[in-house]
Scaffold this motif. Structure first.
Motif, PDB file in Angstrom:
ATOM      1  N   ARG A 112     -29.728 -18.554  60.725  1.00  0.00           N
ATOM      2  CA  ARG A 112     -28.764 -17.675  60.079  1.00  0.00           C
ATOM      3  C   ARG A 112     -28.784 -16.271  60.657  1.00  0.00           C
ATOM      4  O   ARG A 112     -27.792 -15.554  60.572  1.00  0.00           O
ATOM      5  CB  ARG A 112     -29.021 -17.634  58.573  1.00  0.00           C
ATOM      6  N   TYR A 136     -26.002 -18.488  63.906  1.00  0.00           N
ATOM      7  CA  TYR A 136     -24.761 -18.405  63.135  1.00  0.00           C
ATOM      8  C   TYR A 136     -23.920 -17.184  63.501  1.00  0.00           C
ATOM      9  O   TYR A 136     -22.713 -17.317  63.777  1.00  0.00           O
ATOM     10  CB  TYR A 136     -25.056 -18.431  61.634  1.00  0.00           C
ATOM     11  N   ARG A 148     -20.138 -17.107  65.094  1.00  0.00           N
ATOM     12  CA  ARG A 148     -19.035 -16.477  64.380  1.00  0.00           C
ATOM     13  C   ARG A 148     -18.285 -15.440  65.208  1.00  0.00           C
ATOM     14  O   ARG A 148     -17.153 -15.076  64.883  1.00  0.00           O
ATOM     15  CB  ARG A 148     -19.550 -15.828  63.095  1.00  0.00           C
ATOM     16  N   ILE A 177     -15.586 -19.726  60.113  1.00  0.00           N
ATOM     17  CA  ILE A 177     -16.685 -19.976  59.188  1.00  0.00           C
ATOM     18  C   ILE A 177     -17.037 -21.456  59.137  1.00  0.00           C
ATOM     19  O   ILE A 177     -18.223 -21.830  59.210  1.00  0.00           O
ATOM     20  CB  ILE A 177     -16.316 -19.479  57.775  1.00  0.00           C
ATOM     21  N   SER A 182     -18.682 -22.731  62.441  1.00  0.00           N
ATOM     22  CA  SER A 182     -20.003 -22.127  62.599  1.00  0.00           C
ATOM     23  C   SER A 182     -21.000 -22.726  61.617  1.00  0.00           C
ATOM     24  O   SER A 182     -22.165 -22.977  61.958  1.00  0.00           O
ATOM     25  CB  SER A 182     -19.914 -20.614  62.387  1.00  0.00           C
ATOM     26  N   THR A 183     -20.544 -22.964  60.383  1.00  0.00           N
ATOM     27  CA  THR A 183     -21.415 -23.549  59.362  1.00  0.00           C
ATOM     28  C   THR A 183     -21.829 -24.962  59.740  1.00  0.00           C
ATOM     29  O   THR A 183     -23.013 -25.322  59.657  1.00  0.00           O
ATOM     30  CB  THR A 183     -20.698 -23.554  58.004  1.00  0.00           C
ATOM     31  N   GLU A 234     -22.829 -15.549  55.394  1.00  0.00           N
ATOM     32  CA  GLU A 234     -21.480 -15.045  55.691  1.00  0.00           C
ATOM     33  C   GLU A 234     -21.065 -14.010  54.653  1.00  0.00           C
ATOM     34  O   GLU A 234     -20.438 -13.004  54.993  1.00  0.00           O
ATOM     35  CB  GLU A 234     -20.485 -16.210  55.693  1.00  0.00           C
ATOM     36  N   ARG A 263     -24.496 -11.057  54.788  1.00  0.00           N
ATOM     37  CA  ARG A 263     -24.791 -10.470  56.102  1.00  0.00           C
ATOM     38  C   ARG A 263     -26.219  -9.914  56.199  1.00  0.00           C
ATOM     39  O   ARG A 263     -26.501  -9.091  57.057  1.00  0.00           O
ATOM     40  CB  ARG A 263     -23.781  -9.377  56.473  1.00  0.00           C
TER      41      ARG A 263
END
Length: 267
Positions: free
Chosen positions: A145, A149, A153, A158, A161-162, A194, A197
């Motif tokens: 993350r 990720y 991004r 989203i 990427s997820t 997301e 942050r």
């Protein structure tokens, strides 16, 4: 200069392949070196987790623009029930992942999962505790993350990427049982990152997941080890995750806002 949808799509596919491959390859190379130097896999993995936290944390502090992406997260007032939705999704992620993993294990078995358990037992309780409750949540969140990720991004949306991050996260566990148990968690953590942050909420959720997996006996979940329960819980998790996604993405562009040569406008 604008690019055609086909070219943009191909660039996105290439980016989603290249980023995880390079990051994971470097991670595994460093991990192999740590095992050779330390000689004990669990201790080496714990050291690797700490090293990842230091390296990724240094990049995020010293060069935050490298991992920035648009649009900016919504304010807390714009997502008033976000925390409650996350907690509900977290419970369903645990139950769905455990049900699916137990069903796979009961149906097909998993030599890789059994080997992983044997390695943990041989390492001792203290080493396993430090890995499971400290090094793994912090190190894996920094890697996936905190690095993979946000890099994804910068080029894609989203959902893509997820999915990519979650699949790579599951595959890195090395067996079908842990892949199944960790996949819902990885989806949830990507959406939380997301929105927030920052990494600390992801680390806490990951820690809670590991703690629940350690404390809840398999016998208590044995009734879930069937396709009906697994399917029901996975569907319930998918619905709740879609609600969470709507809170995260509603009112924002589905893709990172790109500037010249496809770079994020957050630069």
């Amino acid at each position: 200069m604008t690019t055609s949808p086909t070219t943009s799509g191909l660039l996105g596919i290439g980016w989603c392949t290249l980023v995880p491959f390079v990051v994971v390859a470097v991670y595994l190379a460093i991990g192999t070196g740590a095992v050779l130097l330390i000689g004990e896999p669990i201790a080496a993995t714990a050291v690797l987790g700490v090293l990842v936290v230091v390296l990724v944390g240094g990049v995020r502090i010293l060069q935050p623009q490298w991992l920035a992406h648009a649009p900016v997260p919504r304010t807390r007032a714009q997502t008033p029930h976000f925390g409650r939705t996350v907690l509900g999704c977290a419970v369903l992620a645990f139950l769905a992942g455990q049900a699916l993993a137990l069903w796979i294990y009961v149906t097909a078995g998993s030599a890789g999962f059994e080997e992983s358990n044997q390695t943990r037992r041989a390492a001792g309780a203290l080493a396993v505790f430090l890995l499971t409750m400290v090094a793994a949540p912090a190190g894996e969140e920094a890697l996936f993350r905190g690095l993979i990720y946000p890099l994804l991004r910068r080029r894609v949306g989203i959902v893509v990427s997820t999915i990519v991050t979650a699949v790579v996260f599951g595959l890195l566990h090395g067996n079908a049982v842990q892949f199944a148990s960790s996949l819902p968690l990885a989806v949830l953590l990507a959406l939380v990152y997301e929105r927030m942050r920052v990494l600390w909420p992801c680390v806490l959720l990951h820690l809670g997941f590991n703690l629940a997996a350690a404390l809840v006996p398999a016998q208590a979940l044995g009734g879930l080890a069937n396709p009906v329960s697994a399917a029901f819980l996975c569907i319930a998790f998918a619905i709740s995750t879609w609600m969470l996604y709507q809170q995260v993405a509603d009112g924002t562009a589905p893709n990172a806002v790109r500037g010249e040569r496809g770079n994020s406008a957050a630069q």
